[in-house]
Design a protein around this motif. Structure first.
Motif, mmCIF file in Angstrom:
data_model
loop_
_atom_site.group_PDB
_atom_site.id
_atom_site.type_symbol
_atom_site.label_atom_id
_atom_site.label_comp_id
_atom_site.label_asym_id
_atom_site.label_seq_id
_atom_site.Cartn_x
_atom_site.Cartn_y
_atom_site.Cartn_z
ATOM 1 N N PRO A 207 0.828 -1.210 0.000
ATOM 2 C CA PRO A 207 0.000 0.000 0.000
ATOM 3 C C PRO A 207 0.865 1.265 0.000
ATOM 4 N N GLY A 208 0.479 2.224 -0.818
ATOM 5 C CA GLY A 208 1.198 3.490 -0.891
ATOM 6 C C GLY A 208 2.155 3.596 -2.050
ATOM 7 N N TRP A 210 3.425 3.701 -5.896
ATOM 8 C CA TRP A 210 2.794 4.300 -7.070
ATOM 9 C C TRP A 210 2.960 3.374 -8.277
ATOM 10 N N GLN A 253 -1.668 6.070 -7.104
ATOM 11 C CA GLN A 253 -1.136 5.381 -5.926
ATOM 12 C C GLN A 253 -1.951 4.119 -5.659
ATOM 13 N N ASN A 255 -3.693 1.468 -3.327
ATOM 14 C CA ASN A 255 -4.323 1.562 -2.012
ATOM 15 C C ASN A 255 -4.550 0.196 -1.386
ATOM 16 N N SER A 256 -4.500 0.165 -0.077
ATOM 17 C CA SER A 256 -4.764 -1.054 0.684
ATOM 18 C C SER A 256 -6.125 -1.627 0.312
ATOM 19 N N SER A 282 -2.224 -5.329 -0.812
ATOM 20 C CA SER A 282 -1.903 -5.585 0.597
ATOM 21 C C SER A 282 -1.262 -6.945 0.836
#
Length: 430
Positions: A207-208, A210, A253, A255-256, A282
């Motif tokens: 997560p996070g 790019w 980006q 995301n979880s 994740s």
């Protein structure tokens, strides 16, 4: 070139196959691509026309191949014209093919400088009755730019109006669709490089991160393994971006909780690989994501079994549609009424799986190859079903490249690339 030199026995075989289908007293000409301008003094990186590469191995600009099996002079039955090199060119642009190196690369004994082409070609045309033009007839082509080949055809029609014209493309579609062992080995190398890139990603995605950072990781791994880079523009689509089939911005980006669909693969020696994998940002699939993923995987596995000699491409896609319909019913995305009331020209499953399952792959990602006649051994196809559910912010596609065998299951060039849910989760957890 970054790749190791290919044995010219491949190109000798390819030329022999092409010339065997030429008409008596005919001549065939193949031009290299242009170096395309951007603006000012900038140009795009050179990409060789795949047909002249297939027949000669020559991988530089301003090159012409001439095939004339019935030439009265034996030395003129196969000719390669290359740009004359000199010390000045070598200093500013790097080494170009010498006559000796051109013979070594292509297996063609008769090499002339390009400046001699018009004179020698005129002499050859006095002996010939038919000229094969290499027009682009690929079923997906949408070319707006005039090519070097186009200009040559215009010039020939003006200067040699009494000749008959023929098309090289039907011959190339036939012979390029069935791969030689050397070609399959080169494609396996491209797939092996792709595997290295994908495995690198499984420890990188979280997560996070790019999408463009993932693209950079892949490019690093591809180039360090002697690839020029991506075989096609990479698709790195997280979350709902995966529902755009040709998403190439790669600027969001990750995301979880989202999935990330990656349609990314390396080239090697101008041969393509074509991979798609979908993994959880994740590191673990949700129950619903796993159900959809495994449904796509089942379709891929069953579709692969149908890629055998004798299969018709159009009928194969119909059968793949039936497989997908069954899975979509199981997932609750379709119900029996949807199927019973479907439009035969746009079946119900197309709401969630709107593209084809397979295409030829080789020197082009969407390669040459017969589509209206039965499949043959040693053709190479992708297998790439997908399910796209915008309302769930989820798109899943899985893709491998497989070689049709004389009998039995196709050989999967990507068999070593992780694909099962459990293996992906385990590798991402390390």
């Amino acid at each position: 070139m970054k790749y190791e030199q290919i044995s010219n026995t491949l190109f000798k075989k390819n030329r022999k196959k092409f010339m065997a289908q030429m008409k008596p007293k005919s001549i065939a000409v193949f031009n290299s691509n242009d170096v395309y301008p951007i603006s000012a003094d900038s140009t795009m990186p050179f990409e060789q026309h795949r047909d002249i590469f297939y027949l000669s191995g020559a991988d530089q600009e301003e090159t012409i191949l001439v095939l004339f099996p019935d030439s009265l002079e034996r030395k003129h039955r196969q000719i390669l014209f290359v740009r004359e090199t000199n010390e000045h060119i070598a200093i500013w642009e790097g080494a170009k093919l010498t006559k000796e190196k051109a013979t070594e690369v292509s297996g063609i004994e008769t090499i002339y400088w390009l400046s001699d082409f018009d004179k020698i070609f005129f002499d050859l045309m006095t002996e010939s009755e038919t000229i094969y033009f290499n027009t682009n007839e690929h079923y997906r082509q949408a070319v707006e730019t005039q090519t070097r080949e186009d200009r040559f055809i215009q010039k020939c029609k003006k200067e040699y109006p009494a000749h008959q014209y023929a098309k090289s493309n039907p011959i190339l579609q036939d012979i390029r669709g069935v791969k030689e062992p050397e070609e399959i080995e080169l494609m396996q190398t491209a797939c092996n490089i792709t595997e290295k890139g994908f495995r690198r990603l499984l420890g990188f995605i979280k997560p996070g991160v790019w999408e463009y950072e993932i693209e950079a990781e892949l490019l690093h791994e591809f180039v360090r393994n002697r690839s020029k880079g991506f075989a096609y523009t990479p698709i790195i689509a997280s979350g709902n971006n995966a529902n755009v089939l040709h998403y190439i911005e790669n600027n969001q980006q990750c995301n979880s909780g989202d999935l990330i669909l990656m349609d990314v693969a390396a080239e090697y020696a101008n041969y393509s690989s074509d991979l798609t994998r979908t993994v959880p940002v994740s590191g673990r699939f949700t129950s619903r994501q796993k159900d959809v993923y495994n449904a796509v995987l089942r379709v891929k596995n069953e579709a692969t079994k149908m890629l055998v000699p004798g299969t018709l491409w159009a009928e194969y896609h119909k059968e793949c549609g039936k497989l997908m319909t069954s899975e979509l019913l199981g997932l609750g995305l379709l119900d029996k009424a949807d199927v019973q009331n479907e439009n035969p020209d746009w079946p119900a499953y197309k709401k969630y799986f709107m593209h084809g399952t397979s295409h030829h792959i080789g020197l082009n990602t969407h390669d040459y190859g017969a589509l209206k006649t039965p499949m043959k051994a040693h053709m190479v196809f992708t297998v790439e079903p997908g399910i796209y559910i915008p309302q769930e912010q989820m798109g899943i596609r899985i893709e491998d490249d497989v070689v049709i065998q004389e009998s039995g299951m196709p050989f999967n060039l990507m068999a070593n690339i992780p694909i099962e849910v459990e293996e992906i989760e385990e590798l991402m957890a390390r």
